[in-house]
Design a protein around this motif. Sequence first.
Motif, PDB file in Angstrom:
ATOM      1  N   PRO A   1       2.278   4.208   2.738  1.00 43.02           N
ATOM      2  CA  PRO A   1       2.177   3.394   1.523  1.00 43.02           C
ATOM      3  C   PRO A   1       2.950   2.086   1.658  1.00 43.02           C
ATOM      4  O   PRO A   1       4.047   2.052   2.215  1.00 43.02           O
ATOM      5  CB  PRO A   1       2.787   4.295   0.443  1.00 43.02           C
ATOM      6  CG  PRO A   1       2.677   5.683   0.996  1.00 43.02           C
ATOM      7  CD  PRO A   1       2.851   5.544   2.473  1.00 43.02           C
TER       8      PRO A   1
ATOM      9  N   ARG B   1      -6.540  -0.995   0.294  1.00 42.86           N
ATOM     10  CA  ARG B   1      -6.692   0.148  -0.591  1.00 42.86           C
ATOM     11  C   ARG B   1      -7.565   1.167   0.123  1.00 42.86           C
ATOM     12  O   ARG B   1      -8.715   0.877   0.477  1.00 42.86           O
ATOM     13  CB  ARG B   1      -7.349  -0.289  -1.903  1.00 42.86           C
ATOM     14  CG  ARG B   1      -7.375   0.795  -2.975  1.00 42.86           C
ATOM     15  CD  ARG B   1      -6.013   1.017  -3.551  1.00 42.86           C
ATOM     16  NE  ARG B   1      -6.018   2.019  -4.641  1.00 42.86           N
ATOM     17  CZ  ARG B   1      -4.922   2.548  -5.160  1.00 42.86           C
ATOM     18  NH1 ARG B   1      -3.737   2.167  -4.697  1.00 42.86           N
ATOM     19  NH2 ARG B   1      -4.997   3.421  -6.139  1.00 42.86           N
TER      20      ARG B   1
ATOM     21  N   PHE C   1      -4.609   5.166  -1.980  1.00 46.85           N
ATOM     22  CA  PHE C   1      -3.272   4.566  -1.904  1.00 46.85           C
ATOM     23  C   PHE C   1      -3.398   3.167  -1.327  1.00 46.85           C
ATOM     24  O   PHE C   1      -4.393   2.826  -0.678  1.00 46.85           O
ATOM     25  CB  PHE C   1      -2.339   5.413  -1.042  1.00 46.85           C
ATOM     26  CG  PHE C   1      -2.654   5.382   0.434  1.00 46.85           C
ATOM     27  CD1 PHE C   1      -1.931   4.592   1.305  1.00 46.85           C
ATOM     28  CD2 PHE C   1      -3.700   6.133   0.955  1.00 46.85           C
ATOM     29  CE1 PHE C   1      -2.232   4.551   2.658  1.00 46.85           C
ATOM     30  CE2 PHE C   1      -4.008   6.108   2.306  1.00 46.85           C
ATOM     31  CZ  PHE C   1      -3.269   5.314   3.158  1.00 46.85           C
TER      32      PHE C   1
END
Length: 459
Positions: A143, A154, A164
């Motif tokens: 992330p 994304r 995420f």
Amino acid sequence: MIAPCAEERSKRGPAARARLRLLADQRGEARDTGDARPARDTDTEAAEAALVKELAAVLFASFTRKDQREKGEQYLNGLLRTHGRKSIRRIAAAVGGPAAEQSLHHFICSSTWEWMPVREALAAYLEDVRPSRAWVVRSMPIPKAGKQSVGVDRMFDPCLGQAFNGQQAFGVWQASEAFSTPVHWRLRLPDVWVRDAGRRRRAEIPDGIGAQSGEECAAAALLESLSAWRMPVRPVVLHPHISDLPAIIGRFTRAGIPVIAQVADAAAASPLTVRAPALPGYGGGPRSARAILDSVRGLRGPVEWTDLAAPSFDRRTSLAVAVPVGPVHGSYPVGTARAGSYPVRPVLPGPRHAANAVRGGDELVLLGEWADPRQAPVSVWATNMTSVPASALLRLTKLADRTSRDLADVGERVGLKDFEGRSFRGWHRHLTLASTAHAVAALAGRRDHRATGYASRSA
């Protein structure tokens, strides 16, 4: 092995290898006494320091300059000593102060050393001191809050089951019941990064690197490393969820590599045909993996396995069945269903006969696992190892749990997800040294699981 690796391993010799095993075993025995100590005690630090010296002499032999070898060892020590996020600034503060930050930044982001020879040397070293049972390829979502780091977009990760913002990497791990560590990485680059000339230039993405789906990237990570390195052929556990089974598994079959791949969605993956005349659905045309497994629920048998993700390595039992299947188009060789209790001794492919477990053509085996016989399968796999019983196949898939545990307990601690730079080359160099730090930490601070290995289990 390739000549430089073989030469360095020869220099290390039996005495040095024995010293390495003694350090690791002493640490394991200390833990077994039940003596509660801090996460980083003096025994661990001493073992890690010895291993860093040992590994640095082998892994950095390809570096042409002495200062590069020194910086490599310094960065490796920093990954092991730095608390919290392993940014270059924090690593420099831990090992050399502010003056070291600029030189370490240049070493990671702008230097000339290649990471593939280092990864190959790491894989060869580990194969020597901790031989693996299989290669495990697994996803590692990273992330990110911003959008500037190379490959950030994304994305949806099927292992997380959610979208995420960040990077998606695929690691190749050498794994056994007692030990696992990553040795190679491939960063998935979304289409927006591949097609944008400005982004490619700023991130220094090499020519020839294109966009790939997650499953394509996972397969390429393993195939590119094995094609470049002279390593033993072992079974591959492809943990990323695969939807295009014939295409992905076919790549491994053509290369003569045994593979078992987790199926992305048993109801929506590529349709398959049942190839055993005695089974329901034979001759009935294409069906989903879920429908095929539902039709053979009565053939399931119990399989006992070790929970490699549990702290005490508990023994558990699942129901499993293996069904000969194939893609919609192709030949239809005859097969039979194999339940978990199938009375054949499980012999998993090893370095001498792994390729022999892979038959030509497009025949596959569909493996289903149930924790509750009344519910849907908890996992579905497909493999080109058509002669291996369901019991052995299911136990092989559990090595993915070992890598999950080690990623959380060791890999994240040594900074596998912590690179804050923006360049493609910097990312790969950091991951290479973080993988080495993972190997050091695992060898120095590991606790052996002394359960019986696969080869000694009955089916």
